[in-house]
Motif scaffolding. Sequence first.
Motif, PDB file in Angstrom:
ATOM      1  N   SER A  83       0.835  -1.209   0.000  1.00 38.23           N
ATOM      2  CA  SER A  83       0.000   0.000   0.000  1.00 38.23           C
ATOM      3  C   SER A  83       0.864   1.251   0.000  1.00 38.23           C
ATOM      4  CB  SER A  83      -0.927   0.002   1.223  1.00 38.23           C
ATOM      5  OG  SER A  83      -1.940  -0.963   1.101  1.00 38.23           O
ATOM      6  N   ASN A 216      -6.690   3.902  -0.239  1.00 43.44           N
ATOM      7  CA  ASN A 216      -7.975   3.226  -0.046  1.00 43.44           C
ATOM      8  C   ASN A 216      -8.517   2.598  -1.323  1.00 43.44           C
ATOM      9  OD1 ASN A 216      -8.156   3.968   2.691  1.00 43.44           O
ATOM     10  ND2 ASN A 216      -8.996   5.973   2.156  1.00 43.44           N
ATOM     11  N   TYR A 218      -9.526   0.147  -4.107  1.00 43.02           N
ATOM     12  CA  TYR A 218      -9.828  -1.289  -3.982  1.00 43.02           C
ATOM     13  C   TYR A 218     -10.036  -1.954  -5.342  1.00 43.02           C
ATOM     14  CZ  TYR A 218     -12.182  -5.571  -2.461  1.00 43.02           C
ATOM     15  OH  TYR A 218     -12.534  -6.881  -2.256  1.00 43.02           O
ATOM     16  N   LEU A 222      -7.487  -4.716  -7.254  1.00 37.53           N
ATOM     17  CA  LEU A 222      -8.047  -6.064  -7.286  1.00 37.53           C
ATOM     18  C   LEU A 222      -8.147  -6.579  -8.710  1.00 37.53           C
ATOM     19  CD1 LEU A 222      -9.353  -8.363  -5.624  1.00 37.53           C
ATOM     20  CD2 LEU A 222     -11.557  -7.236  -5.997  1.00 37.53           C
ATOM     21  N   TYR A 232      -0.996  -7.824  -2.756  1.00 40.27           N
ATOM     22  CA  TYR A 232      -2.214  -7.167  -2.301  1.00 40.27           C
ATOM     23  C   TYR A 232      -1.896  -6.006  -1.363  1.00 40.27           C
ATOM     24  CZ  TYR A 232      -5.626 -10.574  -4.025  1.00 40.27           C
ATOM     25  OH  TYR A 232      -6.441 -11.345  -4.821  1.00 40.27           O
ATOM     26  N   VAL A 235      -5.875  -2.755   1.959  1.00 36.18           N
ATOM     27  CA  VAL A 235      -7.335  -2.681   1.826  1.00 36.18           C
ATOM     28  C   VAL A 235      -7.896  -3.988   1.289  1.00 36.18           C
ATOM     29  CG1 VAL A 235      -9.223  -1.507   0.643  1.00 36.18           C
ATOM     30  CG2 VAL A 235      -7.330  -0.181   1.564  1.00 36.18           C
ATOM     31  N   ILE A 236      -7.227  -4.591   0.323  1.00 40.85           N
ATOM     32  CA  ILE A 236      -7.690  -5.866  -0.219  1.00 40.85           C
ATOM     33  C   ILE A 236      -7.435  -6.995   0.767  1.00 40.85           C
ATOM     34  CG2 ILE A 236      -7.407  -7.517  -2.089  1.00 40.85           C
ATOM     35  CD1 ILE A 236      -6.762  -5.252  -3.951  1.00 40.85           C
ATOM     36  N   SER A 239     -10.109  -7.582   3.241  1.00 40.05           N
ATOM     37  CA  SER A 239     -11.334  -8.252   2.814  1.00 40.05           C
ATOM     38  C   SER A 239     -11.381  -9.695   3.306  1.00 40.05           C
ATOM     39  CB  SER A 239     -11.456  -8.218   1.292  1.00 40.05           C
ATOM     40  OG  SER A 239     -10.386  -8.925   0.678  1.00 40.05           O
TER      41      SER A 239
END
Length: 288
Positions: A83, A216, A218, A222, A232, A235-236, A239
Amino acid sequence: MSARDITIAPGAASPAWKALLYLLMIGIAVASAFPLAWMVLSSLKTPAEAMQTPPVWIPATPSLDAYSKVAELINVGRSFANSALIAGVTTFGILVTSLMAGYAFSKYRFRGRDALFAITIATMFLPPIVTLIPLYRLVGSLGLNASLVGVILPNLANAFGIFLMRQFIAGVPDELLEAARLDGASEMRILFQIVAPAVAPALAALALFAFVYHWNSYLWPLTVLQGNSDNYPIVISLSRLLSYNRSAVNTNLVMAGATLAVLPPLILFVFLQRFFVRTITASGMTGQ
């Protein structure tokens, strides 16, 4: 007595209005901070406290067990690094391209400038879902699928950033730039040593907006990464906690993960907020 002889004492209603204004500001601040406070407090609760009805506001025995469990379920360190790389590189790219394009649109005169700027602004009205498939096919044709480069590359320029920089750079006096050119300064030196410091608050605001948005993000990561969990972003990765949370039993885990994810943008905001109130015109450029 004429109407012009009637005067109103200055500030006669000031105390009451100030009190009302302060109460309004406090109410707005409490309402805005409540979700964040609830998230942090819920992350410190036990599963039983998270399920309790009526809800428990303050955990009886605050615990960091939820954070330890989150670290077991997902690779927090790797996800944070991904990130940070995505948001950091993308933000830097947006700042550089927006500054350069804004400078060109604001201070250069060339044929088709206004039409090109209008087209650039028009792209702001396109929903991201409309450009998702074309960008995905473009990234695939470059062989960048399932890579962080594929996530970063299409976002290195931003129409909103170009618009924002153009508006702020327009306030930089042309005389100052001409004086620098007469002294032999190159255009790049003028841009980064004169223009950039003059619009520092705007750059800080753009950096914050861009970093938070891409931290943030997504759907696009993805789509590009396609199951490559090693790349990843956080944020992912979070999940997985949502799929793990089939009932309210694990609500504290979800809240702990969300608290971890929100910390970097929050810290960046605290660091950059002082730039929002700084004047964009440096001393010696106001003409006074």
